[in-house]
Write a protein that holds these residues in place. Structure first.
Motif, short mmCIF file in Angstrom:
data_model
loop_
_atom_site.label_atom_id
_atom_site.label_comp_id
_atom_site.label_asym_id
_atom_site.label_seq_id
_atom_site.Cartn_x
_atom_site.Cartn_y
_atom_site.Cartn_z
N CYS A 33 0.77 -1.32 -0.14
CA CYS A 33 -0.14 -0.08 0.12
C CYS A 33 0.86 1.11 -0.02
CB CYS A 33 -0.75 0.06 1.13
SG CYS A 33 -0.21 0.29 2.89
N VAL A 34 0.29 2.41 -0.18
CA VAL A 34 1.01 3.54 -0.01
C VAL A 34 0.39 4.58 0.88
CG1 VAL A 34 0.03 4.54 -2.02
CG2 VAL A 34 2.09 5.64 -1.38
N ASN A 35 0.96 5.24 1.90
CA ASN A 35 0.42 6.24 2.58
C ASN A 35 1.23 7.29 2.71
OD1 ASN A 35 -1.21 7.36 4.67
ND2 ASN A 35 -0.22 6.35 6.34
N VAL A 72 -4.60 0.60 7.37
CA VAL A 72 -5.64 1.22 7.75
C VAL A 72 -6.01 2.81 7.38
CG1 VAL A 72 -6.73 2.43 10.23
CG2 VAL A 72 -6.06 -0.09 10.19
N ALA A 73 -4.68 3.40 7.36
CA ALA A 73 -4.87 4.80 6.71
C ALA A 73 -5.09 4.95 5.26
CB ALA A 73 -3.27 5.27 7.31
N SER A 74 -4.58 3.96 4.58
CA SER A 74 -4.72 3.82 2.93
C SER A 74 -6.13 3.35 2.68
CB SER A 74 -3.62 2.73 2.49
OG SER A 74 -3.53 2.76 1.13
N SER A 75 -6.58 3.61 1.29
CA SER A 75 -7.69 3.29 0.98
C SER A 75 -7.52 1.93 -0.21
CB SER A 75 -8.43 4.48 0.46
OG SER A 75 -7.69 5.17 -0.60
N THR A 76 -6.34 1.99 -0.18
CA THR A 76 -6.26 0.91 -1.48
C THR A 76 -4.93 -0.18 -1.28
OG1 THR A 76 -4.72 2.34 -2.78
CG2 THR A 76 -7.09 2.41 -3.60
N ASP A 113 -2.78 5.26 -8.55
CA ASP A 113 -2.99 5.62 -7.10
C ASP A 113 -1.68 5.60 -6.26
OD1 ASP A 113 -5.88 5.86 -7.53
OD2 ASP A 113 -6.16 3.78 -7.07
N GLY A 114 -0.55 5.42 -7.08
CA GLY A 114 0.62 5.18 -6.31
C GLY A 114 0.97 3.88 -5.37
N VAL A 115 0.09 2.96 -5.77
CA VAL A 115 0.34 1.51 -5.07
C VAL A 115 1.37 0.82 -5.69
CG1 VAL A 115 -0.84 -0.44 -4.24
CG2 VAL A 115 -2.10 1.69 -4.26
N PRO A 116 2.49 0.57 -5.07
CA PRO A 116 3.39 -0.14 -5.80
C PRO A 116 3.00 -1.83 -5.62
CG PRO A 116 3.86 0.10 -3.26
CD PRO A 116 2.57 0.46 -3.66
N TYR A 117 3.51 -2.24 -7.07
CA TYR A 117 3.30 -3.61 -7.55
C TYR A 117 4.44 -4.09 -7.89
CZ TYR A 117 2.51 -2.37 -12.25
OH TYR A 117 2.46 -1.61 -13.56
N LEU A 118 4.43 -5.44 -7.69
CA LEU A 118 5.78 -6.44 -8.20
C LEU A 118 5.46 -6.78 -9.77
CD1 LEU A 118 8.37 -7.60 -7.47
CD2 LEU A 118 7.06 -9.65 -6.88
N VAL A 119 6.12 -6.20 -10.66
CA VAL A 119 6.03 -6.40 -12.16
C VAL A 119 5.85 -7.81 -12.48
CG1 VAL A 119 6.93 -5.85 -14.41
CG2 VAL A 119 6.81 -4.02 -12.71
N ASP A 120 6.97 -8.63 -11.88
CA ASP A 120 7.25 -9.86 -12.37
C ASP A 120 6.53 -11.16 -11.26
OD1 ASP A 120 8.99 -9.30 -10.32
OD2 ASP A 120 10.52 -10.26 -11.30
N ALA A 121 5.39 -10.42 -10.50
CA ALA A 121 4.71 -11.60 -9.72
C ALA A 121 4.11 -12.52 -10.35
CB ALA A 121 3.84 -10.74 -8.80
N GLN A 122 3.69 -13.43 -10.39
CA GLN A 122 2.44 -14.34 -11.00
C GLN A 122 1.22 -13.73 -11.21
OE1 GLN A 122 1.15 -18.13 -9.82
NE2 GLN A 122 0.61 -17.70 -7.82
N ALA A 123 0.73 -12.95 -10.15
CA ALA A 123 -0.54 -12.09 -10.44
C ALA A 123 -0.56 -10.79 -9.43
CB ALA A 123 -1.76 -12.80 -10.06
N ASN A 124 -1.18 -9.96 -9.65
CA ASN A 124 -1.26 -8.44 -8.93
C ASN A 124 -2.80 -8.50 -8.83
OD1 ASN A 124 1.11 -7.88 -11.01
ND2 ASN A 124 1.68 -7.53 -8.95
N VAL A 125 -3.42 -8.21 -7.59
CA VAL A 125 -4.68 -8.06 -7.60
C VAL A 125 -5.01 -6.46 -6.79
CG1 VAL A 125 -7.21 -8.73 -6.71
CG2 VAL A 125 -5.23 -10.51 -7.56
#
Length: 172
Positions: A33-35, A72-76, A113-125
């Motif tokens: 998440c990002v806060n 808790v402070a983040s919405s995504t 939204d600025g939420v970090p995601y792992l590009v080479d993950a098997q899936a990102n939700v």
């Protein structure tokens, strides 16, 4: 023959429960998440779908962790489902006090939204927090899915009996 259920006493329940859960194989994920512009993440195996309409899932986070307060402070948030080759990521995000240097492992990007995601993950939700329920030592975060990315290859990193594992087909 199995253990007599009537013989279980309250003092043994936590230990017995942990023993039973070691038999539950689950995909290892890094929840991010990002806060206030700062990225946060934690390794988790307590992730499951809730329903398909609306597409939603839940993640359980120990309320004693720093990540809990950030979520808790983040919405995504994003559930990054790890591949068998990403044990190092699981270990890095599973340790206390890892800080931002953990994001130096793997290839990371961020959504709108600025939420970090792992590009080479098997899936990102990617999810928007819709509800938080507290139970015992954990917060149960229900997220409505806003986007999904999937790799072509399915090779989940599994955690079972306190060890990392991989899946294998069973011959019919």
């Amino acid at each position: 023959m199995g253990k007599d259920i009537g013989a279980v006493v309250a003092n043994d329940m936590a230990q017995d429960f942990r023993s039973a859960m070691r038999r539950l194989a689950t995909t290892v994920s890094v929840i991010t998440c990002v806060n206030e512009g700062e990225r946060h993440g934690i390794t988790a195996t307590a992730v499951t779908s809730v329903c398909a309409e609306p597409a939603s899932l839940l993640v359980c986070i120990n309320n004693a962790t720093r990540f809990y307060q950030q979520l808790v402070a983040s919405s995504t948030f994003c559930v990054n489902m790890l591949r068998t080759s990403q044990v190092d990521l699981s270990q890095a995000f599973g340790t206390r006090g890892g800080g931002l240097e953990r994001f130096g492992i793997g290839t990371w990007a961020q959504n709108e939204d600025g939420v970090p995601y792992l590009v080479d993950a098997q899936a990102n939700v990617f999810c928007t927090v819709r509800n938080v329920t507290h139970y015992g030592t954990h917060g149960i975060f229900i997220g409505e899915v806003s986007a999904v990315l999937c790799a072509d290859e399915i090779a989940p990193l599994i955690y079972q009996d306190g060890r990392y594992a991989r899946t294998a087909e069973i011959a019919a």
